[in-house]
Design a protein around this motif. Structure first.
Motif, PDB file in Angstrom:
ATOM      1  N   LEU A 162    -109.828 -33.350  64.598  1.00 27.81           N
ATOM      2  CA  LEU A 162    -108.459 -33.596  64.146  1.00 27.81           C
ATOM      3  C   LEU A 162    -108.418 -34.981  63.508  1.00 27.81           C
ATOM      4  O   LEU A 162    -108.571 -35.988  64.189  1.00 27.81           O
ATOM      5  N   LEU A 190    -106.224 -37.470  61.925  1.00 26.33           N
ATOM      6  CA  LEU A 190    -104.771 -37.659  61.897  1.00 26.33           C
ATOM      7  C   LEU A 190    -104.313 -38.560  60.751  1.00 26.33           C
ATOM      8  O   LEU A 190    -104.053 -39.747  60.941  1.00 26.33           O
ATOM      9  N   PHE A 211     -96.226 -35.191  69.708  1.00 24.68           N
ATOM     10  CA  PHE A 211     -97.264 -35.794  70.557  1.00 24.68           C
ATOM     11  C   PHE A 211     -96.667 -36.865  71.466  1.00 24.68           C
ATOM     12  O   PHE A 211     -97.168 -37.110  72.555  1.00 24.68           O
ATOM     13  N   HIS A 217     -95.021 -34.661  78.089  1.00 25.44           N
ATOM     14  CA  HIS A 217     -95.302 -33.247  78.361  1.00 25.44           C
ATOM     15  C   HIS A 217     -96.500 -33.074  79.291  1.00 25.44           C
ATOM     16  O   HIS A 217     -97.201 -34.033  79.604  1.00 25.44           O
ATOM     17  N   HIS A 257     -99.753 -29.908  80.185  1.00 22.14           N
ATOM     18  CA  HIS A 257    -100.408 -28.667  79.776  1.00 22.14           C
ATOM     19  C   HIS A 257    -100.881 -27.933  81.021  1.00 22.14           C
ATOM     20  O   HIS A 257    -101.058 -28.527  82.085  1.00 22.14           O
ATOM     21  N   GLU A 300    -106.627 -31.838  79.004  1.00 25.88           N
ATOM     22  CA  GLU A 300    -106.599 -32.279  77.604  1.00 25.88           C
ATOM     23  C   GLU A 300    -107.807 -33.183  77.404  1.00 25.88           C
ATOM     24  O   GLU A 300    -107.918 -34.235  78.026  1.00 25.88           O
ATOM     25  N   ARG A 323    -110.150 -35.302  74.813  1.00 22.48           N
ATOM     26  CA  ARG A 323    -110.162 -35.922  73.482  1.00 22.48           C
ATOM     27  C   ARG A 323    -111.259 -36.965  73.403  1.00 22.48           C
ATOM     28  O   ARG A 323    -111.434 -37.771  74.302  1.00 22.48           O
ATOM     29  N   PHE A 327    -103.026 -43.149  74.537  1.00 21.56           N
ATOM     30  CA  PHE A 327    -102.616 -42.060  75.422  1.00 21.56           C
ATOM     31  C   PHE A 327    -101.857 -42.706  76.575  1.00 21.56           C
ATOM     32  O   PHE A 327    -102.413 -43.542  77.281  1.00 21.56           O
ATOM     33  N   HIS A 363     -97.875 -36.905  80.120  1.00 19.02           N
ATOM     34  CA  HIS A 363     -98.514 -37.800  79.164  1.00 19.02           C
ATOM     35  C   HIS A 363     -97.867 -37.672  77.789  1.00 19.02           C
ATOM     36  O   HIS A 363     -97.023 -36.789  77.557  1.00 19.02           O
ATOM     37  N   PHE A 395     -98.839 -39.163  73.354  1.00 25.49           N
ATOM     38  CA  PHE A 395     -99.821 -39.839  72.497  1.00 25.49           C
ATOM     39  C   PHE A 395     -99.115 -40.491  71.316  1.00 25.49           C
ATOM     40  O   PHE A 395     -98.175 -39.934  70.756  1.00 25.49           O
ATOM     41  N   LEU A 397    -110.161 -37.479  65.962  1.00 28.30           N
ATOM     42  CA  LEU A 397    -110.455 -37.029  67.322  1.00 28.30           C
ATOM     43  C   LEU A 397    -111.254 -35.750  67.333  1.00 28.30           C
ATOM     44  O   LEU A 397    -111.052 -34.874  66.476  1.00 28.30           O
TER      45      LEU A 397
END
Ligand SMILES: CSCCC(=O)C(=O)O
Ligand SMILES: [Fe+2]
Length: 186
Positions: free
Chosen positions: A68, A70, A85, A89, A91, A95, A97, A106, A134, A136, A146
């Motif tokens: 990714l 960015l 980001f 939130h 998951h 996560e 990275r 982060f 977390h 970003f 990333l």
């Protein structure tokens, strides 16, 4: 220098600024480990032939990966993505990275709900556990490339806070309660 992390101040200024407290309050790697955050420093220039990365991927089952980059030219709906980001939130999965170029922040919540800012730079690879709150943001350098890793078919779904009833959240909170108390707290 190893990975830098610190407690954030409450200022609502530009999210891309460091947001250090005054005086600065750094957060050691051991504390991140208590929160379930894993960290490696790898040779990002050699990511295509890196045995160390290969070993981590095999040990943890990270068979999926993509890159990714960015920047507005390469990412569809760049502004909207960045905005999402930075929404707090969780998951249902880890996560993972790995920073190949550039840098970024982060932010993760600690067990007392304080923001810890983790500054990821070239060569830093982190794993945030499922269920940790977390977000970003890019830093003032405004660019990051990333590698994203995943076990199996990737699921990027973000569940915005509050998520106290989400199974991954419950499991994470439970895992914090059962983590050994650090020596200095006895
Ligand atoms: C740019 S990767 C980090 C953003 C994030 O938290 C996510 O993708 O879920
Ligand atoms: Fe996320």
């Amino acid at each position: 220098m190893a990975l830098e992390a610190w407690y954030m101040n409450e200022s609502l200024e530009d999210q891309r600024l460091p947001h250090h407290r005054d005086p600065k309050e750094y957060v050691p790697l051991a504390k991140l480990a208590e929160l379930g955050v894993l960290y490696w420093h790898l040779d990002s220039k050699n990511y295509e032939n890196d045995e160390e990365l290969q070993k981590i991927r095999e040990a943890r089952g990270y068979n999926y990966m993509d890159l990714l980059d960015l920047c507005p030219e390469k990412v569809e709906n760049y502004e909207e993505k960045l905005k999402n980001f930075f929404r707090e939130h969780i998951h249902a999965d880890e996560e993972i990275r790995y920073c190949l170029e550039g840098s970024g922040y982060f932010d993760v919540r600690d067990e007392e709900d304080r923001w810890v800012r983790i500054w990821i730079k070239e060569g830093d690879m982190i794993v945030l556990p499922a269920g940790i709150y977390h977000r970003f943001t890019l830093d003032a350098g405004n660019y990051i490339k990333l590698m994203r890793l995943f076990v199996g078919e990737p699921v990027w779904t973000a569940y915005n806070r509050p998520q106290e009833a989400h199974p991954a959240r419950k499991e994470y909170v439970e895992s914090l309660a059962h983590r050994p108390v650090p020596l200095e707290a006895h």
